[in-house]
Design an enzyme around this catalytic site. Structure first.
Site, short mmCIF file in Angstrom:
data_model
loop_
_atom_site.label_atom_id
_atom_site.label_comp_id
_atom_site.label_asym_id
_atom_site.label_seq_id
_atom_site.Cartn_x
_atom_site.Cartn_y
_atom_site.Cartn_z
CG LEU A 57 -4.23 33.05 10.82
CD1 LEU A 57 -5.24 31.92 11.32
CD2 LEU A 57 -3.42 33.77 12.04
CG HIS A 58 -3.67 32.28 4.32
ND1 HIS A 58 -3.52 33.56 4.17
CD2 HIS A 58 -2.37 31.77 4.58
CE1 HIS A 58 -2.33 33.99 4.21
NE2 HIS A 58 -1.62 32.86 4.63
CB ALA A 59 -9.24 30.29 3.57
#
Length: 84
Positions: free
Chosen positions: A13-15
């Site tokens: 759950l990044h970028a």
């Protein structure tokens, strides 16, 4: 409505996945919170989502309070379950 989702998306759950998650949460009038790694944040906050440190394999708890809860949870599950 509450659901636990295990992230299988390689990026976690990044970028980009986080931006898409927040975009979908903001499009809803429902209140949406996410809990992971002992932290609970507003799903409409990009900074909050990034602070969760949710990587691949992390199980997050999504709580949606609103009429579109089942649709949002299905949407978030599909987004975070993308393999590749």
């Amino acid at each position: 409505m509450q659901a636990d989702i295990t992230i299988t998306n390689p990026a976690g759950l990044h970028a980009r996945p986080a931006a898409e998650f927040v975009k979908r949460a903001k499009a809803s009038p429902s209140a949406v919170t996410v809990t992971a790694n002992g932290k609970t944040v507003n799903a409409k906050s990009m900074l909050g989502i990034l602070k969760l440190g949710a990587t691949r394999g992390t199980t997050i708890s999504v709580d949606v309070d609103g009429d579109d809860a089942s649709e949002l949870i299905a949407d978030f599950t599909a987004l975070l379950s993308v393999e590749g």
